[in-house]
Design a protein around this motif. Structure first.
Motif, PDB file in Angstrom:
ATOM      1  N   ALA A 122      99.065  19.581  -3.182  1.00 20.44           N
ATOM      2  CA  ALA A 122      98.927  18.832  -3.957  1.00 20.44           C
ATOM      3  C   ALA A 122      98.318  17.466  -3.743  1.00 20.44           C
ATOM      4  O   ALA A 122      98.434  17.129  -2.607  1.00 20.44           O
ATOM      5  N   GLY A 123      97.874  16.828  -5.032  1.00 21.34           N
ATOM      6  CA  GLY A 123      96.879  15.571  -4.449  1.00 21.34           C
ATOM      7  C   GLY A 123      97.170  14.596  -5.605  1.00 21.34           C
ATOM      8  O   GLY A 123      97.493  14.951  -6.689  1.00 21.34           O
ATOM      9  N   TRP A 124      97.448  13.376  -5.109  1.00 24.57           N
ATOM     10  CA  TRP A 124      97.498  12.061  -5.953  1.00 24.57           C
ATOM     11  C   TRP A 124      96.428  11.134  -5.768  1.00 24.57           C
ATOM     12  O   TRP A 124      95.930  10.978  -4.790  1.00 24.57           O
ATOM     13  N   MET A 125      96.176  10.380  -6.875  1.00 27.68           N
ATOM     14  CA  MET A 125      95.150   9.396  -6.943  1.00 27.68           C
ATOM     15  C   MET A 125      95.347   8.028  -7.727  1.00 27.68           C
ATOM     16  O   MET A 125      96.418   8.389  -8.508  1.00 27.68           O
ATOM     17  N   PRO A 126      94.570   6.823  -7.530  1.00 25.43           N
ATOM     18  CA  PRO A 126      94.942   6.019  -8.364  1.00 25.43           C
ATOM     19  C   PRO A 126      94.656   6.341  -9.967  1.00 25.43           C
ATOM     20  O   PRO A 126      93.733   6.894 -10.273  1.00 25.43           O
ATOM     21  N   LEU A 127      95.310   5.632 -10.507  1.00 23.65           N
ATOM     22  CA  LEU A 127      95.216   5.641 -12.167  1.00 23.65           C
ATOM     23  C   LEU A 127      93.899   5.294 -12.554  1.00 23.65           C
ATOM     24  O   LEU A 127      93.282   6.009 -13.543  1.00 23.65           O
ATOM     25  N   GLY A 141      99.967  18.879   2.090  1.00 18.23           N
ATOM     26  CA  GLY A 141      99.821  20.370   1.906  1.00 18.23           C
ATOM     27  C   GLY A 141     100.186  21.027   3.195  1.00 18.23           C
ATOM     28  O   GLY A 141     100.451  20.381   4.187  1.00 18.23           O
ATOM     29  N   ARG A 142     100.049  22.375   3.158  1.00 24.16           N
ATOM     30  CA  ARG A 142     100.554  23.202   4.309  1.00 24.16           C
ATOM     31  C   ARG A 142      99.143  23.072   5.272  1.00 24.16           C
ATOM     32  O   ARG A 142      97.887  22.884   4.648  1.00 24.16           O
TER      33      ARG A 142
END
Length: 144
Positions: free
Chosen positions: A51-56, A66-67
């Motif tokens: 899974a990945g998150w980034m700035p708005l 992740g694995r």
């Protein structure tokens, strides 16, 4: 000058990867923490183990959980740490509390660390897989 240095540093970081043995557990741990920091979920692919998150307001830096690609167990090193910027000391406090409430362990409570610089306010913790994290504010007291 300081703003150009910050812009340059942010443009140098493409992504950070944090290993996990349990993506569902890690996603739950990071969802509230990253929400508090203004990061949004960019992708969540359980079948691929990440899974990945980034700035708005930008597409980098990307924070990936992740694995490990080699299929072996994640193993945090002694020394590596990922630090996230917060816009206020109150946000540092909230992130630390969120991490501990989600099962993380304290590595240093929120507080001033003037040996880094006079306004440095940070908190340290480990996630559920042992990755060492920091949330830090580099501004004088105030803000949300």
């Amino acid at each position: 000058m300081a703003m150009s240095v910050i812009s340059h540093v942010c443009s140098v970081i493409s992504h950070v990867c944090l290993g996990t043995a349990d993506l569902a557990r890690a996603t739950s741990f990071y969802a509230a923490l990253f929400g508090e920091l203004g990061l949004t979920l960019r992708f969540h692919e359980p079948e691929r183990g990440w899974a990945g998150w980034m700035p708005l307001d930008a597409d980098r830096p990307l924070v990936i959980v992740g694995r490990p690609w080699n299929g072996e167990a994640p193993a945090p090193g002694n020394g590596p740490m990922t630090a996230f910027s917060a816009r206020s000391r109150a946000r540092v406090d909230r992130c630390h509390a969120l991490a501990l409430a989600a099962g993380g362990t304290c590595e240093g409570p929120p507080g001033l660390r003037p040996h880094y610089h006079p306004a440095y306010y940070g908190a340290y913790f480990r996630d559920l897989d042992g990755n060492k994290l920091c949330v830090a504010c580099h501004e004088a007291e105030g803000g949300a």
